[in-house]
Design an enzyme around this catalytic site. Structure first.
Site, PDB file in Angstrom:
ATOM      1  N   GLU A  94      71.817  55.721  -4.728  1.00  0.00           N
ATOM      2  CA  GLU A  94      70.602  55.648  -5.531  1.00  0.00           C
ATOM      3  C   GLU A  94      69.853  54.357  -5.279  1.00  0.00           C
ATOM      4  O   GLU A  94      70.407  53.372  -4.787  1.00  0.00           O
ATOM      5  CB  GLU A  94      70.943  55.779  -7.010  1.00  0.00           C
ATOM      6  CG  GLU A  94      72.016  54.842  -7.501  1.00  0.00           C
ATOM      7  CD  GLU A  94      72.484  55.232  -8.909  1.00  0.00           C
ATOM      8  OE1 GLU A  94      71.843  54.784  -9.858  1.00  0.00           O
ATOM      9  OE2 GLU A  94      73.469  55.964  -9.046  1.00  0.00           O
ATOM     10  N   SER A 193      72.513  40.237  -3.784  1.00  0.00           N
ATOM     11  CA  SER A 193      73.422  39.952  -4.889  1.00  0.00           C
ATOM     12  C   SER A 193      74.867  40.186  -4.468  1.00  0.00           C
ATOM     13  O   SER A 193      75.197  41.228  -3.910  1.00  0.00           O
ATOM     14  CB  SER A 193      73.060  40.864  -6.067  1.00  0.00           C
ATOM     15  OG  SER A 193      73.867  40.580  -7.175  1.00  0.00           O
ATOM     16  N   SER A 216      76.853  37.090  -8.852  1.00  0.00           N
ATOM     17  CA  SER A 216      77.273  37.684 -10.125  1.00  0.00           C
ATOM     18  C   SER A 216      78.424  36.866 -10.667  1.00  0.00           C
ATOM     19  O   SER A 216      79.524  36.904 -10.128  1.00  0.00           O
ATOM     20  CB  SER A 216      77.701  39.134  -9.900  1.00  0.00           C
ATOM     21  OG  SER A 216      76.623  39.833  -9.351  1.00  0.00           O
ATOM     22  N   LEU A 217      78.144  36.116 -11.711  1.00  0.00           N
ATOM     23  CA  LEU A 217      79.136  35.147 -12.184  1.00  0.00           C
ATOM     24  C   LEU A 217      79.911  35.691 -13.392  1.00  0.00           C
ATOM     25  O   LEU A 217      81.107  35.883 -13.336  1.00  0.00           O
ATOM     26  CB  LEU A 217      78.421  33.838 -12.517  1.00  0.00           C
ATOM     27  CG  LEU A 217      79.299  32.625 -12.641  1.00  0.00           C
ATOM     28  CD1 LEU A 217      80.110  32.392 -11.377  1.00  0.00           C
ATOM     29  CD2 LEU A 217      78.451  31.396 -12.935  1.00  0.00           C
ATOM     30  N   CYS A 335      72.596  49.987 -12.384  1.00  0.00           N
ATOM     31  CA  CYS A 335      73.523  50.140 -11.267  1.00  0.00           C
ATOM     32  C   CYS A 335      74.542  51.283 -11.390  1.00  0.00           C
ATOM     33  O   CYS A 335      75.400  51.261 -12.264  1.00  0.00           O
ATOM     34  CB  CYS A 335      74.263  48.801 -11.182  1.00  0.00           C
ATOM     35  SG  CYS A 335      75.511  48.684  -9.951  1.00  0.00           S
TER      36      CYS A 335
HETATM   37  N1  SAH Z   1      78.072  43.947  -5.673  1.00  0.00           N
HETATM   38  C1  SAH Z   1      76.922  43.141  -5.907  1.00  0.00           C
HETATM   39  C2  SAH Z   1      75.652  43.922  -6.156  1.00  0.00           C
HETATM   40  C3  SAH Z   1      75.706  45.135  -7.011  1.00  0.00           C
HETATM   41  S1  SAH Z   1      75.931  44.968  -8.725  1.00  0.00           S
HETATM   42  C4  SAH Z   1      77.191  42.169  -7.039  1.00  0.00           C
HETATM   43  O1  SAH Z   1      78.262  42.217  -7.619  1.00  0.00           O
HETATM   44  O2  SAH Z   1      76.359  41.314  -7.297  1.00  0.00           O
HETATM   45  C5  SAH Z   1      74.399  44.351  -9.305  1.00  0.00           C
HETATM   46  C6  SAH Z   1      74.510  43.520 -10.553  1.00  0.00           C
HETATM   47  O3  SAH Z   1      74.706  44.337 -11.708  1.00  0.00           O
HETATM   48  C7  SAH Z   1      75.649  42.529 -10.531  1.00  0.00           C
HETATM   49  O4  SAH Z   1      75.222  41.298 -11.058  1.00  0.00           O
HETATM   50  C8  SAH Z   1      76.650  43.194 -11.443  1.00  0.00           C
HETATM   51  O5  SAH Z   1      77.590  42.282 -11.912  1.00  0.00           O
HETATM   52  C9  SAH Z   1      75.745  43.785 -12.489  1.00  0.00           C
HETATM   53  N2  SAH Z   1      76.327  44.820 -13.325  1.00  0.00           N
HETATM   54  C10 SAH Z   1      77.209  45.781 -12.979  1.00  0.00           C
HETATM   55  N3  SAH Z   1      77.514  46.556 -14.031  1.00  0.00           N
HETATM   56  C11 SAH Z   1      76.804  46.079 -15.072  1.00  0.00           C
HETATM   57  C12 SAH Z   1      76.696  46.456 -16.441  1.00  0.00           C
HETATM   58  N4  SAH Z   1      77.368  47.466 -16.951  1.00  0.00           N
HETATM   59  N5  SAH Z   1      75.847  45.734 -17.209  1.00  0.00           N
HETATM   60  C13 SAH Z   1      75.140  44.694 -16.711  1.00  0.00           C
HETATM   61  N6  SAH Z   1      75.209  44.297 -15.438  1.00  0.00           N
HETATM   62  C14 SAH Z   1      76.045  44.975 -14.633  1.00  0.00           C
END
Ligand code: SAH
Length: 349
Positions: A94, A193, A216-217, A335
């Site tokens: 998607e 990211s 993503s921290l 996501c």
């Molecule tokens: N794998 C990469 C990119 C995809 S996830 C990464 O980890 O950065 C994109 C962003 O959405 C990341 O910051 C991830 O931590 C966040 N994310 C995933 N699930 C989420 C949720 N349920 N609520 C808020 N942010 C979320």
């Protein structure tokens, strides 16, 4: 030749396309014409600058590689649109189109599924299928441009998958997308990211494609971060911040940190204080995102005042932070959510 065995033209950069065109006994300059038309979403059949015979020859050996749009969901609340694509082998991915005051931005997927296993993420509940090829990542942008008759100016690689776990394909995609022969989108308008695959952050810093690095921290304490993000066991925070510092040093770009606030898990003053301490010597910005509810995770977002309080703590310590505006809440824009719901429906039938 079977369709699956054919070359997918969008996977080729201009040099490779030239070689391919030559192998079909066509003059090399045709490659530029073909690429120009593929990038606006034309199929081989529509490339009428080529003779019918050339088009036939091309179709014998190749397909364009633009993914098929399977489903489109438009938000009624804002102009966000979610697309579900079916790739040549039936795999679903998607992407999301967002409208900002500075123009259109698209959030693309880099893999079909994800191997990282973050506890709060919708992509973790579904098995990993495979990496996406450069053309399949590029194809998402092209298909959306064509469908909406727009020109996307910004890209975030923040959809399904971990881009730095699909490194070579992502780099090739970035080279094509930023090239004047490609979509000619500046690296400054692209964010990548990552959950923190440290060696590949160092490699990315040296590629001379200075995209905005978004990390993503979600937790500033190693033990707690490892609990929600298994990648932290392999690459703990000290190593991650060292890689971020190097990225800033080499590219001159500040790093963005994504911090999804989860009620009672990472939203306390203790967390904000440690986060600020950790980031104090880094040129960076923090994006605070109220966690999106994903069935089965049990994670809830803090209320509005708790979010503002957290932001306030960071600002007191001189750390710039914004609360991310949410788009497309009514269309499962976050996501992995749409793909998850479709795959779950399919497997339940
Ligand atoms: N794998 C990469 C990119 C995809 S996830 C990464 O980890 O950065 C994109 C962003 O959405 C990341 O910051 C991830 O931590 C966040 N994310 C995933 N699930 C989420 C949720 N349920 N609520 C808020 N942010 C979320």
């Amino acid at each position: 030749m079977g369709e699956d065995a054919k070359i997918r033209l969008l996977d080729l950069d201009l040099t490779e396309l030239k070689a391919f065109v030559r192998s079909l006994n066509m003059p090399e300059y045709r490659a530029g014409q073909i690429m120009g038309r593929l990038l606006i979403g034309d199929d081989i059949e529509n490339i009428t600058t080529l003779s019918k015979a050339d088009r036939e020859r091309l179709k014998e050996a190749a397909v364009s590689g633009i993914p098929e749009i399977m489903l489109v969901r438009e938000s009624k609340l804002d102009e966000t649109v979610k697309f579900l694509f079916k790739l040549y082998d039936g795999v679903l991915v998607e992407c999301v189109l967002m409208k900002y005051n500075y123009g259109y931005s698209v959030c693309v997927s880099s893999q079909a599924g994800c191997r990282m296993g973050c506890k709060f993420c919708a992509s973790s509940g579904i098995a990993f299928s495979r990496d996406l090829t450069p053309g399949e990542i590029l194809g998402q942008i092209i298909a959306v441009n064509k469908f909406k008759n727009i020109r996307i100016g910004h890209i975030v690689i923040m959809g399904i998958g971990e881009p730095l776990d699909n490194y070579d394909n992502i780099i090739k995609f970035l080279k094509i997308v930023t090239s004047p022969d490609g979509l000619n989108i500046s690296a400054r308008k692209i964010s990548l990211s990552t959950c923190g695959i440290v060696p590949n952050i160092f490699r990315l810093a040296g590629e001379n494609i200075p995209v905005t690095l978004s990390v993503s921290l979600h937790n500033p304490f190693d033990e707690e971060r490892s609990e929600i993000m298994p990648v932290n066991k392999r690459f703990p925070l000290d190593e991650l911040f060292a890689a971020c510092r190097e990225y800033v040093k080499i590219t001159g770009r500040r790093v963005t940190f994504e911090y999804s606030l989860i009620a009672g898990v990472n939203d306390s003053r203790r967390h904000a204080g440690e986060l600020a301490r950790r980031l104090s010597h880094l040129q960076c910005h923090v994006n605070l995102i109220p966690v999106n509810k994903v069935t089965g995770t049990g994670f809830e977002r803090p209320d509005r005042s708790a979010i503002e309080r957290f932001k306030g703590y960071l600002e007191e310590k001189g750390i710039e932070a914004t609360v991310r505006r949410e788009l497309g809440r009514d269309i499962s824009a976050a996501c992995g959510q749409l793909r998850k719901s479709v795959i779950t429906e399919e497997t339940q039938q």
